[in-house]
Motif scaffolding. Structure first.
Motif, PDB file in Angstrom:
ATOM      1  N   SER A  20       0.847  -1.197   0.000  1.00  8.71           N
ATOM      2  CA  SER A  20       0.000   0.000   0.000  1.00  8.71           C
ATOM      3  C   SER A  20       0.881   1.245   0.000  1.00  8.71           C
ATOM      4  N   GLY A  57       0.252   0.801  -4.221  1.00  5.47           N
ATOM      5  CA  GLY A  57      -0.944   1.623  -4.018  1.00  5.47           C
ATOM      6  C   GLY A  57      -0.616   3.102  -4.086  1.00  5.47           C
ATOM      7  N   GLY A  59      -2.301   5.389  -1.584  1.00  6.16           N
ATOM      8  CA  GLY A  59      -2.997   6.001  -0.448  1.00  6.16           C
ATOM      9  C   GLY A  59      -2.210   7.086   0.277  1.00  6.16           C
ATOM     10  N   VAL A  62      -3.098  10.181  -2.903  1.00  7.10           N
ATOM     11  CA  VAL A  62      -4.520  10.498  -3.135  1.00  7.10           C
ATOM     12  C   VAL A  62      -5.362   9.235  -2.984  1.00  7.10           C
ATOM     13  N   THR A  85      -0.209   6.447  -7.826  1.00  7.58           N
ATOM     14  CA  THR A  85       0.512   5.160  -7.800  1.00  7.58           C
ATOM     15  C   THR A  85       1.711   5.193  -8.749  1.00  7.58           C
ATOM     16  N   THR A 139      -5.688  -0.618 -12.133  1.00  6.83           N
ATOM     17  CA  THR A 139      -6.268  -1.350 -13.265  1.00  6.83           C
ATOM     18  C   THR A 139      -6.417  -0.431 -14.477  1.00  6.83           C
ATOM     19  N   GLY A 140      -6.201   0.868 -14.252  1.00  6.51           N
ATOM     20  CA  GLY A 140      -6.434   1.849 -15.313  1.00  6.51           C
ATOM     21  C   GLY A 140      -7.879   2.336 -15.338  1.00  6.51           C
ATOM     22  N   TYR A 143     -13.093   3.555  -9.995  1.00  4.59           N
ATOM     23  CA  TYR A 143     -13.976   2.683  -9.195  1.00  4.59           C
ATOM     24  C   TYR A 143     -13.328   1.357  -8.815  1.00  4.59           C
ATOM     25  N   SER A 145      -9.656  -0.672  -7.095  1.00  8.60           N
ATOM     26  CA  SER A 145      -8.608  -0.418  -6.092  1.00  8.60           C
ATOM     27  C   SER A 145      -7.308  -1.061  -6.563  1.00  8.60           C
ATOM     28  N   THR A 146      -6.232  -0.730  -5.891  1.00  9.02           N
ATOM     29  CA  THR A 146      -4.971  -1.378  -6.250  1.00  9.02           C
ATOM     30  C   THR A 146      -4.925  -2.821  -5.734  1.00  9.02           C
ATOM     31  N   ASP A 147      -5.784  -3.154  -4.757  1.00  9.40           N
ATOM     32  CA  ASP A 147      -5.876  -4.572  -4.360  1.00  9.40           C
ATOM     33  C   ASP A 147      -6.454  -5.385  -5.520  1.00  9.40           C
TER      34      ASP A 147
HETATM   35  N1  UDP Z   1      -7.542   3.666  -8.195  1.00 10.55           N
HETATM   36  C1  UDP Z   1      -8.484   3.512  -9.211  1.00 10.55           C
HETATM   37  N2  UDP Z   1      -8.485   2.372  -9.961  1.00 10.55           N
HETATM   38  C2  UDP Z   1      -7.602   1.358  -9.736  1.00 10.55           C
HETATM   39  C3  UDP Z   1      -6.653   1.507  -8.701  1.00 10.55           C
HETATM   40  C4  UDP Z   1      -6.647   2.663  -7.944  1.00 10.55           C
HETATM   41  O1  UDP Z   1      -9.298   4.397  -9.433  1.00 10.55           O
HETATM   42  O2  UDP Z   1      -7.638   0.359 -10.478  1.00 10.55           O
HETATM   43  C5  UDP Z   1      -7.470   4.943  -7.454  1.00 10.55           C
HETATM   44  C6  UDP Z   1      -8.457   5.069  -6.303  1.00 10.55           C
HETATM   45  O3  UDP Z   1      -8.906   6.410  -6.242  1.00 10.55           O
HETATM   46  C7  UDP Z   1      -7.619   4.761  -5.081  1.00 10.55           C
HETATM   47  C8  UDP Z   1      -6.287   5.345  -5.460  1.00 10.55           C
HETATM   48  O4  UDP Z   1      -6.177   5.087  -6.871  1.00 10.55           O
HETATM   49  O5  UDP Z   1      -8.125   5.349  -3.918  1.00 10.55           O
HETATM   50  C9  UDP Z   1      -5.090   4.770  -4.736  1.00 10.55           C
HETATM   51  O6  UDP Z   1      -5.163   3.378  -4.709  1.00 10.55           O
HETATM   52  P1  UDP Z   1      -5.467   2.551  -3.357  1.00 10.55           P
HETATM   53  O7  UDP Z   1      -6.427   3.321  -2.502  1.00 10.55           O
HETATM   54  O8  UDP Z   1      -5.874   1.167  -3.742  1.00 10.55           O
HETATM   55  O9  UDP Z   1      -4.028   2.550  -2.684  1.00 10.55           O
HETATM   56  P2  UDP Z   1      -3.519   1.917  -1.319  1.00 10.55           P
HETATM   57  O10 UDP Z   1      -4.646   1.970  -0.321  1.00 10.55           O
HETATM   58  O11 UDP Z   1      -3.139   0.500  -1.603  1.00 10.55           O
HETATM   59  O12 UDP Z   1      -2.334   2.729  -0.947  1.00 10.55           O
END
Ligand code: UDP
Length: 241
Positions: A20, A57, A59, A62, A85, A139-140, A143, A145-147
């Motif tokens: 993350s 990720g 987080g 943003v 990211t 994923t590009g 809506y 997440s990076t998970d």
């Molecule tokens: N995000 C997105 N599509 C994706 C992956 C990420 O829109 O396929 C955006 C989403 O706004 C997310 C932000 O990128 O809040 C950062 O990713 P994430 O919150 O998963 O990061 P982490 O919590 O792992 O740091």
């Protein structure tokens, strides 16, 4: 890099590591000492002879949902999140290269001046050559997440396991920071994760892993050597199957 001769066999030969954005952050968005320590861990993993894909990720920079809650249009906010990211990926690449780890950043949104676009066959070729891949821009798609991106990439590169490196040492029955009596699972099924609505990952990511029989290990990134030990087959964190 091939495994050292005479070394014990590894439990996994290809892994997808999900980190993350917060793992890179300290008081500021980037904590150099923390990331250098993480890079040492990764060097150890690469030297085991494992092929490694990493999804980072955003987080620490943003989170789309938070900006949306403040009134921003969700799609625009999520694109900002995905760009975050990419910033993290470039930072990580720089630190890893200073440790002599050969890396490539592959982005799900094209920005070829600074990184290669994600093309699955090309990614596989890089992995065969022993390069560590950093998958950026999620994923590009808004809506997601990076998970979910991590689960997708893990399946696409045929990883044997996905490792989610977090700030807790596994999956608990409740948030251990709020409920000190929460129970930690050594193993748990995806079905139970879903039924009990445990906050391991979002449901989309859990479903992808479950439907593709991809095991997940949740471990603490701050525990030294944890990733390498998990790859050697030692019991670390929680394994979800
Ligand atoms: N995000 C997105 N599509 C994706 C992956 C990420 O829109 O396929 C955006 C989403 O706004 C997310 C932000 O990128 O809040 C950062 O990713 P994430 O919150 O998963 O990061 P982490 O919590 O792992 O740091």
């Amino acid at each position: 890099m091939p495994a050292a001769e005479g070394a014990p066999p590894l439990a996994y030969s290809r892994i997808l590591l999900k980190l993350s954005g917060e793992a890179l952050a300290g008081e500021r968005a980037f904590d150099f000492d923390k990331v250098k320590q993480f890079a040492d861990e990764l060097a150890e993993v690469v030297n085991l002879g494992v092929s490694v894909g990493l999804v980072i990720g955003g987080g620490n920079i943003v989170r789309g949902s938070q900006l949306a809650a403040m009134g921003m249009y969700r799609v625009a906010a999520d694109y900002m999140g995905m760009l975050g990211t990419v910033i993290n990926a470039l930072f990580l690449q720089d630190v890893l290269e200073k440790k002599n780890i050969d890396t490539r950043v592959l982005t799900a949104i094209r920005m070829e001046e600074l990184a290669e676009p994600y093309i699955r066959r090309r990614a596989l070729r890089h992995l065969e050559k022993g390069r560590l891949l950093i998958f950026a821009a999620g994923t590009g798609n808004p809506y997601f997440s990076t998970d979910t991106a991590a689960a997708l990439r893990a399946i696409q590169i045929k990883a044997d396991v996905m490792i989610k490196a977090t700030s807790v040492d596994g999956v608990y029955s409740a948030d251990p920071k709020k409920f000190p009596n929460a129970k930690r699972y050594e193993t748990i099924s995806y079905r139970d994760v879903m039924l009990e609505e445990l906050g391991v990952m979002d449901q989309t990511a859990v479903t992808l892993c479950k439907e593709n029989s991809l095991p997940l290990i949740v471990l603490n990134i701050h525990e030294r050597g944890a990733v390498a030990r998990a790859i050697r087959g030692e019991r670390v964190g929680t394994i979800v199957t």
